[in-house]
Write a protein that holds these residues in place. Structure first.
Motif, PDB file in Angstrom:
ATOM      1  N   VAL A  63       7.111   1.734 -10.198  1.00  0.00           N
ATOM      2  CA  VAL A  63       8.252   2.324  -9.500  1.00  0.00           C
ATOM      3  C   VAL A  63       7.984   2.396  -8.002  1.00  0.00           C
ATOM      4  N   GLY A  64       6.789   2.838  -7.627  1.00  0.00           N
ATOM      5  CA  GLY A  64       6.461   2.965  -6.212  1.00  0.00           C
ATOM      6  C   GLY A  64       6.493   1.635  -5.482  1.00  0.00           C
ATOM      7  N   VAL A  65       5.876   0.613  -6.074  1.00  0.00           N
ATOM      8  CA  VAL A  65       5.839  -0.700  -5.427  1.00  0.00           C
ATOM      9  C   VAL A  65       7.228  -1.325  -5.387  1.00  0.00           C
ATOM     10  N   THR A  66       8.000  -1.176  -6.461  1.00  0.00           N
ATOM     11  CA  THR A  66       9.366  -1.718  -6.484  1.00  0.00           C
ATOM     12  C   THR A  66      10.230  -1.068  -5.418  1.00  0.00           C
ATOM     13  N   ASP A  67      10.131   0.245  -5.295  1.00  0.00           N
ATOM     14  CA  ASP A  67      10.932   0.954  -4.298  1.00  0.00           C
ATOM     15  C   ASP A  67      10.520   0.566  -2.880  1.00  0.00           C
ATOM     16  N   SER A  68       9.227   0.484  -2.626  1.00  0.00           N
ATOM     17  CA  SER A  68       8.740   0.202  -1.279  1.00  0.00           C
ATOM     18  C   SER A  68       9.034  -1.229  -0.856  1.00  0.00           C
ATOM     19  N   LEU A  69       8.697  -2.188  -1.713  1.00  0.00           N
ATOM     20  CA  LEU A  69       8.925  -3.592  -1.350  1.00  0.00           C
ATOM     21  C   LEU A  69      10.407  -3.940  -1.342  1.00  0.00           C
ATOM     22  N   GLY A  70      11.162  -3.349  -2.266  1.00  0.00           N
ATOM     23  CA  GLY A  70      12.595  -3.632  -2.312  1.00  0.00           C
ATOM     24  C   GLY A  70      13.312  -3.198  -1.057  1.00  0.00           C
ATOM     25  N   GLY A  71      12.877  -2.075  -0.486  1.00  0.00           N
ATOM     26  CA  GLY A  71      13.514  -1.576   0.716  1.00  0.00           C
ATOM     27  C   GLY A  71      13.298  -2.473   1.928  1.00  0.00           C
ATOM     28  N   VAL A  72      12.318  -3.357   1.864  1.00  0.00           N
ATOM     29  CA  VAL A  72      12.039  -4.275   2.981  1.00  0.00           C
ATOM     30  C   VAL A  72      12.490  -5.699   2.664  1.00  0.00           C
ATOM     31  N   LEU A  73      12.223  -6.158   1.442  1.00  0.00           N
ATOM     32  CA  LEU A  73      12.510  -7.544   1.095  1.00  0.00           C
ATOM     33  C   LEU A  73      13.999  -7.835   0.991  1.00  0.00           C
ATOM     34  N   LEU A 108       0.827  -1.209   0.000  1.00  0.00           N
ATOM     35  CA  LEU A 108       0.000   0.000   0.000  1.00  0.00           C
ATOM     36  C   LEU A 108       0.862   1.261   0.000  1.00  0.00           C
ATOM     37  N   ASN A 109       1.978   1.235   0.747  1.00  0.00           N
ATOM     38  CA  ASN A 109       2.898   2.372   0.716  1.00  0.00           C
ATOM     39  C   ASN A 109       3.441   2.596  -0.695  1.00  0.00           C
ATOM     40  N   GLY A 110       3.770   1.488  -1.369  1.00  0.00           N
ATOM     41  CA  GLY A 110       4.255   1.605  -2.740  1.00  0.00           C
ATOM     42  C   GLY A 110       3.197   2.138  -3.682  1.00  0.00           C
ATOM     43  N   LEU A 111       1.946   1.712  -3.479  1.00  0.00           N
ATOM     44  CA  LEU A 111       0.852   2.221  -4.311  1.00  0.00           C
ATOM     45  C   LEU A 111       0.645   3.708  -4.072  1.00  0.00           C
ATOM     46  N   GLN A 112       0.739   4.137  -2.810  1.00  0.00           N
ATOM     47  CA  GLN A 112       0.598   5.558  -2.494  1.00  0.00           C
ATOM     48  C   GLN A 112       1.710   6.381  -3.136  1.00  0.00           C
ATOM     49  N   LEU A 113       2.953   5.881  -3.034  1.00  0.00           N
ATOM     50  CA  LEU A 113       4.063   6.569  -3.693  1.00  0.00           C
ATOM     51  C   LEU A 113       3.867   6.594  -5.201  1.00  0.00           C
ATOM     52  N   GLY A 114       3.359   5.487  -5.738  1.00  0.00           N
ATOM     53  CA  GLY A 114       3.172   5.404  -7.183  1.00  0.00           C
ATOM     54  C   GLY A 114       2.173   6.409  -7.723  1.00  0.00           C
ATOM     55  N   VAL A 115       1.055   6.596  -7.032  1.00  0.00           N
ATOM     56  CA  VAL A 115       0.057   7.537  -7.548  1.00  0.00           C
ATOM     57  C   VAL A 115       0.540   8.981  -7.387  1.00  0.00           C
ATOM     58  N   MET A 116       1.368   9.260  -6.362  1.00  0.00           N
ATOM     59  CA  MET A 116       1.944  10.595  -6.246  1.00  0.00           C
ATOM     60  C   MET A 116       2.957  10.849  -7.370  1.00  0.00           C
ATOM     61  N   LEU A 117       3.745   9.822  -7.708  1.00  0.00           N
ATOM     62  CA  LEU A 117       4.659   9.954  -8.842  1.00  0.00           C
ATOM     63  C   LEU A 117       3.883  10.118 -10.145  1.00  0.00           C
ATOM     64  N   PHE A 118       2.731   9.472 -10.229  1.00  0.00           N
ATOM     65  CA  PHE A 118       1.885   9.647 -11.416  1.00  0.00           C
ATOM     66  C   PHE A 118       1.471  11.104 -11.595  1.00  0.00           C
ATOM     67  N   LEU A 119       1.090  11.773 -10.503  1.00  0.00           N
ATOM     68  CA  LEU A 119       0.683  13.172 -10.606  1.00  0.00           C
ATOM     69  C   LEU A 119       1.825  14.032 -11.155  1.00  0.00           C
ATOM     70  N   MET A 120       3.052  13.724 -10.740  1.00  0.00           N
ATOM     71  CA  MET A 120       4.205  14.443 -11.273  1.00  0.00           C
ATOM     72  C   MET A 120       4.456  14.068 -12.728  1.00  0.00           C
TER      73      MET A 120
END
Length: 306
Positions: free
Chosen positions: A250-260, A11-23
């Motif tokens: 990008v958002g999901v990759t960044d978020s999950l990668g930082g934990v996995l 969910l954190n990755g999805l949130q980051l992803g939609v914010m990156l989408f706006l940019m």
């Protein structure tokens, strides 16, 4: 990693992803229609964040803060387009890069002069504060879920604007043949200003929304701009759908990668070494993703084939 932690990071990755989408949506519109490389797009993200923080501090209204962010960023974007960008459309891309880089410096120093060097803080409104219980007993911040919903609604609105309205028809035609739509009587200068203002408003909205979960400070837009360029490359230039899919990837990759990755390395080495190595590799994942997409599809996932 537990299932609950995995879902939270997703969910954190999805949130980051939609914010990156706006940019990225604003960037891809501007480049697709105008062929303009705008490095100052991150500064418009910062303008929206500071406008929202200032209005929220003065009025106490988060809604007014969002309106102020949209208005300030759109006005700044329209002013930039009229005064500066119109002189760059037929110039080399290097000239565009240099001019828009100069705008970054002007915006940064101007913001520091107006608001000072200390960070500002935008409070989450009371009706969006606190966690919400999701299926499975997962506690997740209501505000972050709201950001996801807002981003998806904006994506839907942009899709309708581009595909179902007269302005959208002109934008799509402008991407394919500017000279022809100019010959048909479309005011190209006005169209360019509208497109640039829409892109700027999206960046300002993203800045205002993100400003409530991080500090608002000078230079906050540049790291987001880099990620937005990665999103555009992955999704394909000129594609709103590509910007959304690319942003989520990008958002999901960044978020999950930082934990996995740190958790994976802990199986083979000491925790301190695993954390540092895992974090270093996690920061590279989105660029590895970009390279992989370009190998398979050089124009991006939804970009037009060369």
């Amino acid at each position: 990693m537990t299932l609950i932690l995995f879902i939270e990071q997703l969910l954190n990755g999805l949130q980051l992803g939609v914010m990156l989408f706006l940019m990225a949506a604003g960037l891809t519109l501007v480049f697709g229609v105008m062929g303009l490389i705008n490095l100052a797009h991150g500064s418009l993200f910062m303008v929206g964040a500071f406008a929202a923080a200032g209005v929220a501090a003065a009025t106490g209204s988060f809604l007014l803060a969002l309106i102020a962010a949209l208005a300030a960023a759109a006005a700044a974007g329209a002013l930039i387009e009229v005064l500066i960008m119109r002189r760059l459309y037929h110039r080399d891309h290097l000239d565009q890069v240099l001019a828009t880089f100069a705008l970054i410096l002007i915006f940064s120093e101007g913001t520091r002069w107006l608001f000072g060097s200390f960070p500002l803080y935008l409070n989450i409104p009371p009706f969006l504060s606190g966690p919400i219980t999701l299926p499975g007993g997962i506690q997740y911040p209501l505000y972050r879920l709201t950001l996801i919903a807002v981003g998806l609604l904006v994506a839907l609105g942009l899709a309708i604007l581009i595909s179902r309205t007269r302005l959208g028809i002109q934008i799509r035609a402008g991407e394919n043949d500017r000279e022809m739509i100019a010959a048909l009587g479309v005011d190209i200068a006005k169209l360019y200003t509208i497109v640039f203002a829409i892109g700027a408003a999206l960046a300002g909205l993203a800045g205002a929304l993100v400003g409530a979960i991080q500090s608002v400070q000078v230079g906050m837009g540049e790291p987001v701009l880099i990620l937005a360029f990665v999103v555009i490359v992955i999704g394909g230039i000129g594609s709103i759908k590509g910007a959304l899919i690319g942003g989520i990837l990008v958002g999901v990759t960044d978020s999950l990668g930082g934990v996995l990755l740190p958790a994976l390395f802990r199986q083979f080495m000491e925790p301190s070494s695993a954390a540092s190595m895992g974090s270093a590799l996690a920061s590279m994942l989105i660029y590895i993703l970009m390279a992989g997409v370009l190998v398979v599809r050089p124009t991006g996932l939804f970009g037009a084939r060369a």
